[in-house]
Motif scaffolding. Structure first.
Motif, PDB file in Angstrom:
ATOM      1  N   LYS A 246       3.459  17.323   0.679  1.00  0.00           N
ATOM      2  CA  LYS A 246       3.994  16.176  -0.154  1.00  0.00           C
ATOM      3  C   LYS A 246       2.968  15.279  -0.051  1.00  0.00           C
ATOM      4  N   ILE A 247       2.700  14.925  -1.633  1.00  0.00           N
ATOM      5  CA  ILE A 247       1.587  13.926  -1.833  1.00  0.00           C
ATOM      6  C   ILE A 247       1.982  12.871  -2.643  1.00  0.00           C
ATOM      7  N   LYS A 248       1.074  11.594  -2.421  1.00  0.00           N
ATOM      8  CA  LYS A 248       1.249  10.185  -3.184  1.00  0.00           C
ATOM      9  C   LYS A 248       0.193   9.618  -3.377  1.00  0.00           C
ATOM     10  N   SER A 249      -0.321   8.703  -4.145  1.00  0.00           N
ATOM     11  CA  SER A 249      -1.633   8.097  -4.246  1.00  0.00           C
ATOM     12  C   SER A 249      -1.365   6.483  -4.067  1.00  0.00           C
ATOM     13  N   ARG A 250      -2.230   5.754  -3.846  1.00  0.00           N
ATOM     14  CA  ARG A 250      -2.459   4.483  -3.920  1.00  0.00           C
ATOM     15  C   ARG A 250      -3.800   3.752  -4.317  1.00  0.00           C
ATOM     16  N   MET A 251      -3.882   2.695  -4.537  1.00  0.00           N
ATOM     17  CA  MET A 251      -5.166   2.076  -5.080  1.00  0.00           C
ATOM     18  C   MET A 251      -5.152   0.588  -4.927  1.00  0.00           C
ATOM     19  N   TRP A 252      -6.431  -0.096  -4.529  1.00  0.00           N
ATOM     20  CA  TRP A 252      -6.730  -1.322  -4.400  1.00  0.00           C
ATOM     21  C   TRP A 252      -7.863  -1.902  -5.587  1.00  0.00           C
ATOM     22  N   ASP A 253      -7.568  -2.814  -6.360  1.00  0.00           N
ATOM     23  CA  ASP A 253      -8.237  -3.261  -7.361  1.00  0.00           C
ATOM     24  C   ASP A 253      -9.366  -4.412  -7.134  1.00  0.00           C
ATOM     25  N   GLY A 254      -8.979  -4.783  -5.849  1.00  0.00           N
ATOM     26  CA  GLY A 254      -9.684  -6.015  -5.433  1.00  0.00           C
ATOM     27  C   GLY A 254      -8.644  -7.194  -5.173  1.00  0.00           C
ATOM     28  N   ALA A 255      -7.591  -7.120  -5.765  1.00  0.00           N
ATOM     29  CA  ALA A 255      -6.508  -8.065  -5.609  1.00  0.00           C
ATOM     30  C   ALA A 255      -5.013  -7.543  -5.290  1.00  0.00           C
ATOM     31  N   ASN A 256      -4.844  -6.487  -6.089  1.00  0.00           N
ATOM     32  CA  ASN A 256      -3.604  -5.922  -6.106  1.00  0.00           C
ATOM     33  C   ASN A 256      -3.570  -4.383  -5.354  1.00  0.00           C
ATOM     34  N   PHE A 257      -2.416  -4.022  -4.884  1.00  0.00           N
ATOM     35  CA  PHE A 257      -1.935  -2.576  -4.368  1.00  0.00           C
ATOM     36  C   PHE A 257      -1.045  -2.028  -5.114  1.00  0.00           C
ATOM     37  N   PHE A 258      -1.296  -1.083  -5.374  1.00  0.00           N
ATOM     38  CA  PHE A 258      -0.349  -0.142  -6.191  1.00  0.00           C
ATOM     39  C   PHE A 258       0.003   1.162  -5.415  1.00  0.00           C
ATOM     40  N   GLU A 259       1.093   1.833  -5.649  1.00  0.00           N
ATOM     41  CA  GLU A 259       1.579   3.148  -5.043  1.00  0.00           C
ATOM     42  C   GLU A 259       2.315   3.941  -5.851  1.00  0.00           C
ATOM     43  N   THR A 260       2.185   5.206  -5.856  1.00  0.00           N
ATOM     44  CA  THR A 260       2.952   6.126  -6.686  1.00  0.00           C
ATOM     45  C   THR A 260       4.179   6.601  -5.829  1.00  0.00           C
ATOM     46  N   GLU A 261       5.212   7.163  -6.306  1.00  0.00           N
ATOM     47  CA  GLU A 261       6.202   7.773  -5.648  1.00  0.00           C
ATOM     48  C   GLU A 261       5.621   9.184  -5.367  1.00  0.00           C
ATOM     49  N   GLN A 262       6.175   9.773  -4.015  1.00  0.00           N
ATOM     50  CA  GLN A 262       5.799  11.015  -3.547  1.00  0.00           C
ATOM     51  C   GLN A 262       6.479  12.038  -4.207  1.00  0.00           C
ATOM     52  N   LEU A 263       5.332  13.303  -4.321  1.00  0.00           N
ATOM     53  CA  LEU A 263       5.566  14.387  -5.091  1.00  0.00           C
ATOM     54  C   LEU A 263       5.673  15.603  -3.935  1.00  0.00           C
ATOM     55  N   GLU A 264       6.833  16.351  -3.912  1.00  0.00           N
ATOM     56  CA  GLU A 264       6.872  17.282  -3.016  1.00  0.00           C
ATOM     57  C   GLU A 264       6.636  18.877  -3.694  1.00  0.00           C
ATOM     58  N   ILE A 265       5.705  19.518  -3.003  1.00  0.00           N
ATOM     59  CA  ILE A 265       5.404  20.864  -3.391  1.00  0.00           C
ATOM     60  C   ILE A 265       5.884  21.915  -2.244  1.00  0.00           C
ATOM     61  N   THR A 266       6.965  22.446  -2.749  1.00  0.00           N
ATOM     62  CA  THR A 266       7.421  23.331  -1.691  1.00  0.00           C
ATOM     63  C   THR A 266       6.963  24.836  -1.570  1.00  0.00           C
ATOM     64  N   HIS A 267       6.428  25.263  -2.489  1.00  0.00           N
ATOM     65  CA  HIS A 267       5.719  26.454  -2.572  1.00  0.00           C
ATOM     66  C   HIS A 267       4.377  26.374  -3.185  1.00  0.00           C
ATOM     67  N   ILE A 268       3.286  26.211  -2.407  1.00  0.00           N
ATOM     68  CA  ILE A 268       1.933  26.233  -2.978  1.00  0.00           C
ATOM     69  C   ILE A 268       1.305  27.642  -3.337  1.00  0.00           C
ATOM     70  N   ILE A 269       0.858  27.542  -4.305  1.00  0.00           N
ATOM     71  CA  ILE A 269       0.165  28.919  -5.006  1.00  0.00           C
ATOM     72  C   ILE A 269      -1.137  28.764  -4.537  1.00  0.00           C
TER      73      ILE A 269
END
Length: 334
Positions: A246-269
């Protein structure tokens, strides 16, 4: 089309077919890749004008490596040849609770033995929008580090945006340099940092926790230490087993925090190159979208790479945007 330069070693990946161990197979397959190469190929697939700078062997293997990059749209006019062999790595692909295993054979390779004065960086970076580097390159040899440093100094003088993925791997640093000193010196010449608390702790001897609070506090500390940096982006991963992440991403731009929703990979190739797919998706996103969309685009690009065999992410922008916008069922497109 945005003009992007990547710099790093081109490697040949050799592995048994499927999930076999090397000892049980006498049939092997190969791909070409390498951290920065994977970023270059993905960016080219997304419609960018990409040049990769490297050194390969003066033989049919080196010629094939360049042809491999060419077929995916990467300009190799700045890839030169030498009498040293191309670097290799061997991969056994894991399954369920058995992890994948990698063995490198890149000492004295054509790239690591490069002449640091080989590349005219002033000419190479002429009319360029973005330069990307990772911590793999300065780890390989003093020559590679020296060439990268000149590249970053030149990029700074030309006001070219620079993304840094520190990618610290202690086993690669064999020529006597102190990794923290080298990487910190190079990060001072960069604008975008790709990494989170783990990378910040390795670079600055800190102990930020790998959670939201730790990411924000670590990011603030990093920006205070390196005022040249503008934004920090990080991908997080939860592994249930070798095939289910399961992966998700986040960022900091010096003033604000943002985060994505989680994506689930159930069968990795194929797990290889997923971080590079993230970096490429992020660079493309920052060149073409706003920060929030760039973050979501990078996360979706990373998720999709888990479904692609080989080192590089070969999906198109529209495929990434479908996943980014919630199309996760994998239904056949007709």
């Amino acid at each position: 089309m945005k003009k992007i330069i990547t710099f790093g070693e081109i490697l040949m990946r050799i592995s048994p077919i499927g999930n076999k161990k090397m000892i049980q197979s006498n049939t092997l397959e190969y791909y070409f890749g390498g951290t920065e190469v994977n970023v270059a190929i993905s960016l080219a697939q997304l419609g960018n004008d990409v040049k990769h700078v490297s050194v390969v062997s003066e033989d049919f293997i080196g010629h094939t490596a360049k042809s491999f990059l060419n077929q995916y749209g990467v300009d190799t006019s700045l890839v030169t040849n030498s009498g040293y062999p191309l670097g290799l790595y061997f991969l056994e692909t894991g399954a369920v609770m058995r992890p994948s295993t990698i063995s490198y054979n890149r000492s004295n390779s054509s790239f690591s033995m490069m002449d640091p004065n080989l590349i005219n960086w002033n000419a190479a970076l002429d009319v360029c929008d973005w330069f990307h580097w990772t911590g793999i390159t300065p780890a390989l040899s003093k020559q590679a580090y020296q060439s990268l440093k000149v590249a970053l100094q030149t990029a700074k003088n030309k006001n070219i945006m620079v993304s840094a993925d520190p990618t610290y791997r202690k086993d690669l640093w064999k020529y006597g340099a102190k990794p923290q000193e080298v990487l910190n010196e190079l990060i001072e010449l960069s604008d975008i940092f790709i990494g989170g608390p783990n990378e910040i702790n390795e670079l600055l001897n800190t102990n930020f926790k790998n959670n939201t609070t730790g990411f924000i506090e670590g990011s603030k500390h990093l920006l205070h230490t390196f005022p040249n940096l503008k934004k920090i982006f990080d991908k997080t991963r939860i592994s249930t087993n070798a095939n289910w992440h399961k992966i998700k991403s986040r960022m900091w731009d010096g003033a604000n925090f943002f985060e994505t929703e989680q994506l689930e990979i159930t069968h990795i190739i194929d797990r290889i190159g997923t971080g590079d797919a993230y970096a490429a998706g992020l660079i493309h996103g920052l060149l073409h979208f706003n920060d929030k969309k760039a973050l979501k685009f990078a996360n979706a690009a990373c998720a999709l790479k888990h479904t692609i065999e080989g080192d590089a992410n070969l999906v198109l922008e529209k495929e990434i945007e479908l996943v980014m916008n919630g199309s996760l069922t994998g239904r056949i497109n007709r």
